[in-house]
Motif scaffolding. Structure first.
Motif, PDB file in Angstrom:
ATOM      1  N   LEU A 144      54.047  27.384  33.429  1.00 19.75           N
ATOM      2  CA  LEU A 144      52.790  28.099  33.655  1.00 19.75           C
ATOM      3  C   LEU A 144      52.857  29.527  33.136  1.00 19.75           C
ATOM      4  N   ARG A 145      53.984  30.176  33.350  1.00 17.22           N
ATOM      5  CA  ARG A 145      54.145  31.556  32.892  1.00 17.22           C
ATOM      6  C   ARG A 145      54.178  31.624  31.368  1.00 17.22           C
ATOM      7  N   ALA A 146      54.908  30.697  30.754  1.00 18.04           N
ATOM      8  CA  ALA A 146      55.022  30.711  29.293  1.00 18.04           C
ATOM      9  C   ALA A 146      53.718  30.318  28.608  1.00 18.04           C
ATOM     10  N   THR A 147      52.972  29.406  29.206  1.00 15.92           N
ATOM     11  CA  THR A 147      51.765  28.870  28.580  1.00 15.92           C
ATOM     12  C   THR A 147      50.524  29.689  28.892  1.00 15.92           C
ATOM     13  N   TYR A 148      50.425  30.185  30.138  1.00 15.95           N
ATOM     14  CA  TYR A 148      49.192  30.867  30.557  1.00 15.95           C
ATOM     15  C   TYR A 148      49.411  32.285  31.081  1.00 15.95           C
ATOM     16  N   CYS A 215      48.159  34.006  43.270  1.00 15.69           N
ATOM     17  CA  CYS A 215      48.392  33.416  41.948  1.00 15.69           C
ATOM     18  C   CYS A 215      47.497  34.159  40.977  1.00 15.69           C
ATOM     19  N   ARG A 216      48.113  34.922  40.065  1.00 14.22           N
ATOM     20  CA  ARG A 216      47.352  35.764  39.140  1.00 14.22           C
ATOM     21  C   ARG A 216      47.280  35.135  37.745  1.00 14.22           C
ATOM     22  N   GLN A 217      46.200  35.453  37.021  1.00 15.33           N
ATOM     23  CA  GLN A 217      45.979  35.007  35.643  1.00 15.33           C
ATOM     24  C   GLN A 217      45.727  33.503  35.532  1.00 15.33           C
ATOM     25  N   VAL A 218      45.240  32.890  36.597  1.00 14.41           N
ATOM     26  CA  VAL A 218      44.887  31.469  36.514  1.00 14.41           C
ATOM     27  C   VAL A 218      43.580  31.351  35.730  1.00 14.41           C
ATOM     28  N   PRO A 219      43.543  30.558  34.670  1.00 14.70           N
ATOM     29  CA  PRO A 219      42.326  30.439  33.859  1.00 14.70           C
ATOM     30  C   PRO A 219      41.136  29.908  34.660  1.00 14.70           C
ATOM     31  N   ILE A 220      39.955  30.197  34.181  1.00 12.95           N
ATOM     32  CA  ILE A 220      38.743  29.666  34.794  1.00 12.95           C
ATOM     33  C   ILE A 220      38.644  28.165  34.506  1.00 12.95           C
ATOM     34  N   GLY A 221      38.204  27.403  35.505  1.00 14.49           N
ATOM     35  CA  GLY A 221      37.890  25.999  35.273  1.00 14.49           C
ATOM     36  C   GLY A 221      38.867  24.986  35.823  1.00 14.49           C
TER      37      GLY A 221
END
Length: 363
Positions: A144-148, A215-221
């Motif tokens: 998750l950290r590397a991808t988003y 949980c920070r920087q989680v994409p919308i949707g």
């Protein structure tokens, strides 16, 4: 399956508290990601027993071994098996427990359900089962950290009736959390919490606590209405943890005391997209992530195993005085921090893959 979590990023844990070892099989981790034991061990070390004089004295290094799913330090896309050997198990401490169901434990319900149970250490109901979750969560979190660019941080926000001051969830770091053995980044509250846990330990008693997680920087949707709403999956994951008794997200139960005119998260345009001026929704609306920090809390009850004499009955109803001999935490909250982070990562990784599959089908 009762020991399996997830749809596309799927884990199955195995092992008992006083057996040969515990572990997990991770299925669905994307291929090609750099992965070694060094990526997993830090979170296991934060979870392990014997960290301080405020935790159980059981001594376990909890060294993880990757048995499959990688080659030359990279994931193959095939199932990853992780194993941690038990070294300091003491089943002799539980001899009396074979005939006495411990109060507020799973002894009675497991015996009634299966007709048999692991009589030492609680078996699968033991918090030692969470080792597999933490190991798998470390893999999910790295992806998750590397991808988003997602960051997940949990901390102890209450022990007993002692509460930490509200913190800036956009900035809190694990380094700040780990500066105190109680894992509360509010120094004044941490000192009072540590003193309380010490008093409880001396009295051979236990105390509960609350963890907050962001949980920070989680994409919308992310999130799948109607029954797989993101907060529903997070709640299910958190309430599957031993000793949990409550879950709330955003304003939680406190929101019931507010007026809608104050509780509504009004939209603002910032950094090139719509955002919200407040975050009473906790980063999720309609079961779908809205791009704001996801903030939730998990309540942990007082540890059921205590050293005080308790007047109870055995399985055939005869009165008995029970004083537990096992080694247990007076408060599970500090060691639960990496476990909550792991469960959040596992849910988010699964939702990420589900959203990616949806987008690919629609493209």
């Amino acid at each position: 399956m009762s020991s399996t979590l997830g749809t596309l990023f799927k884990i199955t844990t195995f092992g008992e508290s006083h057996g040969m070892g515990v572990g997990v099989i991770v299925d669905g981790c994307p291929s090609g990601m750099a992965l070694t034991e060094a990526d997993i061990q830090p979170q296991l070390s934060r979870r392990r027993p014997g960290q301080s004089d405020l935790s159980t004295p059981r001594q376990e290094a909890d060294q993880v071994i990757i048995y499959s799913g990688t080659e030359f330090g990279r994931t193959l896309g095939t199932p990853i098996m992780l194993l941690v050997h038990n070294k300091d198990q003491q089943p002799r401490d539980y001899g009396e427990m074979s005939r006495v169901p411990r109060p507020s434990h799973a002894d009675y319900t497991y015996q009634m359900k299966y007709g048999i149970r692991a009589s030492s250490g609680g078996g699968r109901a033991s918090a030692r089962e969470t080792i597999g979750r933490v190991a798998a969560g470390a893999i999910a979190e790295k992806w998750l950290r590397a991808t988003y660019g997602i960051e997940i941080v949990a901390w102890v926000s209450a022990v007993g009736d002692i509460e930490a001051q509200p913190l800036d969830v956009t900035r809190i770091t694990r380094t700040e959390v780990d500066n105190h053995q109680v894992r509360c980044p509010d120094p004044a509250a941490a000192a009072r919490m540590e003193a309380l846990i010490g008093e409880v330990l001396a009295a051979k008693d236990s105390v509960g606590g609350i963890l907050t997680c962001v949980c920070r920087q989680v994409p919308i949707g992310w999130g799948e209405p109607v029954f797989d709403k993101l907060e529903a999956r997070l709640a299910q994951a958190m309430l599957s943890l031993p000793a949990t008794k409550g879950f709330e997200i955003g304003s939680g139960f406190a929101g019931t005391r507010m007026r809608g005119s104050r509780h509504n998260d009004l939209f603002v345009f910032q950094e090139g997209r719509l955002g919200t001026a407040t975050n009473f929704s906790g980063g999720i609306q309609g079961g779908i992530s809205n791009g704001e920090p996801i903030v939730f809390r998990v309540a942990f009850k007082p540890v059921a195993t205590i050293g005080q004499d308790q007047e109870t009955v055995d399985f055939i109803g005869d009165p008995v005085t029970l004083a537990a001999k096992g080694r247990h935490d007076p408060c599970v909250a500090p060691r639960a921090v990496p476990i909550v982070e792991a469960m959040a990562a596992l849910v988010l990784a699964d939702m990420a893959l589900r959203q990616s599959a949806r987008q690919q089908v629609g493209s």
